[in-house]
Design an enzyme around this catalytic site. Structure first.
Site, PDB file in Angstrom:
ATOM      1  N   LYS A  56       0.805  -1.233   0.000  1.00  0.00           N
ATOM      2  CA  LYS A  56       0.000   0.000   0.000  1.00  0.00           C
ATOM      3  C   LYS A  56       0.835   1.278   0.000  1.00  0.00           C
ATOM      4  O   LYS A  56       0.383   2.325  -0.479  1.00  0.00           O
ATOM      5  CB  LYS A  56      -0.920   0.024   1.221  1.00  0.00           C
ATOM      6  CG  LYS A  56      -2.015  -1.031   1.216  1.00  0.00           C
ATOM      7  CD  LYS A  56      -3.174  -0.630   0.343  1.00  0.00           C
ATOM      8  CE  LYS A  56      -4.368  -1.554   0.519  1.00  0.00           C
ATOM      9  NZ  LYS A  56      -5.458  -1.214  -0.395  1.00  0.00           N
ATOM     10  N   SER A  82      -8.814  -0.355   6.994  1.00  0.00           N
ATOM     11  CA  SER A  82      -8.812  -1.403   8.018  1.00  0.00           C
ATOM     12  C   SER A  82      -7.416  -1.575   8.603  1.00  0.00           C
ATOM     13  O   SER A  82      -7.207  -2.356   9.506  1.00  0.00           O
ATOM     14  CB  SER A  82      -9.301  -2.734   7.424  1.00  0.00           C
ATOM     15  OG  SER A  82      -8.434  -3.129   6.383  1.00  0.00           O
ATOM     16  N   GLY A 184     -10.578  -3.554  -3.229  1.00  0.00           N
ATOM     17  CA  GLY A 184     -11.148  -2.499  -4.072  1.00  0.00           C
ATOM     18  C   GLY A 184     -10.625  -2.524  -5.504  1.00  0.00           C
ATOM     19  O   GLY A 184     -11.194  -1.905  -6.395  1.00  0.00           O
ATOM     20  N   GLY A 185      -9.491  -3.221  -5.697  1.00  0.00           N
ATOM     21  CA  GLY A 185      -8.976  -3.390  -7.061  1.00  0.00           C
ATOM     22  C   GLY A 185      -7.850  -2.465  -7.470  1.00  0.00           C
ATOM     23  O   GLY A 185      -7.436  -2.469  -8.627  1.00  0.00           O
ATOM     24  N   GLU A 208     -10.145 -13.896  -4.926  1.00  0.00           N
ATOM     25  CA  GLU A 208     -11.150 -13.273  -4.062  1.00  0.00           C
ATOM     26  C   GLU A 208     -11.585 -14.224  -2.944  1.00  0.00           C
ATOM     27  O   GLU A 208     -11.492 -15.448  -3.092  1.00  0.00           O
ATOM     28  CB  GLU A 208     -12.391 -12.902  -4.891  1.00  0.00           C
ATOM     29  CG  GLU A 208     -13.075 -14.126  -5.481  1.00  0.00           C
ATOM     30  CD  GLU A 208     -14.414 -13.852  -6.152  1.00  0.00           C
ATOM     31  OE1 GLU A 208     -14.761 -12.688  -6.354  1.00  0.00           O
ATOM     32  OE2 GLU A 208     -15.103 -14.845  -6.466  1.00  0.00           O
ATOM     33  N   LYS A 280       9.272 -19.566   5.576  1.00  0.00           N
ATOM     34  CA  LYS A 280       9.775 -18.789   6.727  1.00  0.00           C
ATOM     35  C   LYS A 280       9.499 -17.299   6.585  1.00  0.00           C
ATOM     36  O   LYS A 280      10.296 -16.459   6.983  1.00  0.00           O
ATOM     37  CB  LYS A 280      11.294 -19.029   6.953  1.00  0.00           C
ATOM     38  CG  LYS A 280      11.737 -20.475   6.853  1.00  0.00           C
ATOM     39  CD  LYS A 280      10.958 -21.404   7.781  1.00  0.00           C
ATOM     40  CE  LYS A 280      11.375 -22.851   7.611  1.00  0.00           C
ATOM     41  NZ  LYS A 280      10.429 -23.813   8.235  1.00  0.00           N
TER      42      LYS A 280
END
Length: 326
Positions: A56, A82, A184-185, A208, A280
């Site tokens: 992200k 989230s 959300g893609g 998904e 691992k």
């Protein structure tokens, strides 16, 4: 069919140059056991080792740097998340000295909340519904005059996530397909734009959780999801959102395979455990979903010409006190 897409390969290459000094170039891992099980060569792109513990940060840093390049004063940035995008935006904002406020649902793990605060962002908690998050975030943006940077449905975020594919295809040029977990893609949109430009024959498959009905939507060419937007009942909190975004939707429709891999909670656990035990590496459930797809019966039915398969380990922000198999 929705609007035309407005993110192209040039946007991804610009993002790559823009963010290169702010992110890690993440490594590729292989595993002979999974190659033996699948009869193919599987390459794992370890975005769980990315700054803030997930992919992200690529989209978040691209977005805040672009805001900074514009010649109007930006007071600050906000989002609802989230956890992973919240951490990413908080980190990105700190690196350009923007004030930042993150809205999280009350169920967000203490680990993720602590990380967001650790990056210097203000934290606001809200109710568990998708509408709670959106409304609280809009209120914060209005009160503080902050810019909202959504987690996936934002052109600069999409372009930033596309840098994953640019790196991946430099590291493994012979990839025939890439599997990507979808919420959300934003990530799969960016990856598809970059990968298809670099290698037009490559296939990009969505993964998904049960209940997302993405394949049905892609096959029909229509958004068949109920409104208001719902969250799915899945252990993979990073991919709980049922609908893909309105900006990402036309990109998926144009560039992503209509065949979708659907995995359930038990399969996701097995995928996570495989990576923990055999490789691992610490991965969260959204990463486990992509691994589960590779281990599925459906994967065996893929065309035999698809020999080299990339899998995105999208994040590693797991609460080790609450692993899903305990």
């Amino acid at each position: 069919m929705g609007t035309q897409r407005q993110v192209y390969f040039g946007d991804v290459t610009e993002a790559c140059q823009r963010i290169s000094g702010f992110i890690h170039r993440t490594p590729i891992f292989t595993n002979s056991t999974i190659d033996g099980l699948t009869g193919r060569n599987i390459y794992f792109k370890a975005e769980n080792l990315q700054k803030t513990g997930s992919f992200k940060v690529r989209g978040a840093i691209n977005s805040v740097l672009k805001l900074k390049e514009k010649d109007r004063a930006v007071v600050g940035v906000t989002t609802h998340s989230s956890g992973n995008h919240g951490q990413a935006l908080a980190c990105a904002a700190r690196s350009v000295r923007f004030p930042c406020s993150i809205v999280v649902p009350s169920y967000t793990s203490a680990v993720k909340k602590a990380a967001i605060k650790g990056y210097g962002a203000e934290l606001t908690e809200c109710g568990p519904l998708a509408s709670d998050r959106r409304e609280t975030c809009e209120k914060v943006a209005l009160e503080k005059n902050y810019e909202i940077i959504p987690s996936s449905d934002h052109y600069d975020v999409i372009a930033g996530q596309g840098t994953i594919a640019m790196e991946f295809l430099e590291q493994v040029p012979d990839l025939d397909a890439i599997l990507v977990s979808v919420s959300g893609g934003g990530m799969i949109s960016g990856i598809a734009i970059a990968a298809k430009h670099i290698k037009p024959g490559i296939k990009v498959f969505a993964v998904e959780p049960e209940g997302k009905i993405l394949e049905k939507c892609l096959t029909s060419g229509e958004r068949l999801w109920p409104n208001p937007p719902q969250y799915l009942d899945t252990i993979a909190e990073g991919i709980k959102l049922q609908q893909v975004g309105h900006l990402t939707w036309p990109i998926l429709l144009e560039l992503v395979e209509k065949e979708v891999f659907t995995v359930n909670n038990e399969e996701i656990k097995v995928g996570m455990q495989f990576v923990f035990q055999r490789m691992k590496l610490v991965v969260e459930a959204a990463s486990g979903a992509a691994v589960a797809a590779v281990l599925s019966e459906q994967f065996k039915t893929l065309d035999s010409s698809i020999k080299n398969v990339g899998v995105i380990l999208c994040g590693g922000n797991v609460d080790i006190d609450h692993l899903p198999w305990y």
